[in-house]
Design a protein around this motif. Structure first.
Motif, mmCIF file in Angstrom:
data_model
loop_
_atom_site.group_PDB
_atom_site.id
_atom_site.type_symbol
_atom_site.label_atom_id
_atom_site.label_comp_id
_atom_site.label_asym_id
_atom_site.label_seq_id
_atom_site.Cartn_x
_atom_site.Cartn_y
_atom_site.Cartn_z
ATOM 1 N N ARG A 61 0.746 -1.073 0.028
ATOM 2 C CA ARG A 61 -0.036 -0.014 -0.015
ATOM 3 C C ARG A 61 0.773 1.160 -0.019
ATOM 4 O O ARG A 61 0.553 2.048 -0.779
ATOM 5 N N ALA A 62 1.821 1.313 0.837
ATOM 6 C CA ALA A 62 2.809 2.269 0.958
ATOM 7 C C ALA A 62 3.493 2.752 -0.545
ATOM 8 O O ALA A 62 3.989 3.668 -0.794
ATOM 9 N N ALA A 63 4.045 1.603 -0.989
ATOM 10 C CA ALA A 63 4.493 1.778 -2.331
ATOM 11 C C ALA A 63 3.722 2.066 -3.524
ATOM 12 O O ALA A 63 4.185 2.886 -4.674
ATOM 13 N N SER A 64 2.433 1.974 -3.198
ATOM 14 C CA SER A 64 1.436 2.403 -4.443
ATOM 15 C C SER A 64 0.985 3.794 -4.311
ATOM 16 O O SER A 64 0.310 4.365 -4.977
ATOM 17 N N ASN A 65 1.364 4.331 -3.155
ATOM 18 C CA ASN A 65 0.801 5.759 -2.882
ATOM 19 C C ASN A 65 1.765 6.962 -3.312
ATOM 20 O O ASN A 65 2.865 6.561 -3.562
#
Length: 65
Positions: A61-65
């Motif tokens: 999730r953090a990488a996709s933001n």
């Protein structure tokens, strides 16, 4: 110095490897005797797997933001 993406990739690789080990231990636990011990071992490994899956989800999730 490694970038955040490289660190995440390395952590994800390690987490997926750990998850594979846990799944193998779960399968072995189910073969244990007596059945109550098999269930106890399986549940313990399942809790570990849930924690790893949670961390993988956080990283992705953090990488996709």
């Amino acid at each position: 110095m490694p970038t955040r993406a490289q660190n995440n990739t390395e952590e994800l690789r390690r987490l997926y490897a750990d998850l594979g080990c846990i799944y193998r231990r779960e399968a072995e636990a189910l073969k244990a005797n007596p059945p109550k011990e098999a269930l106890r071992r399986f549940q313990a490994e399942s809790k570990k797997a849930d924690a790893i899956i949670g961390r993988i989800t956080e990283i992705e999730r953090a990488a996709s933001n």
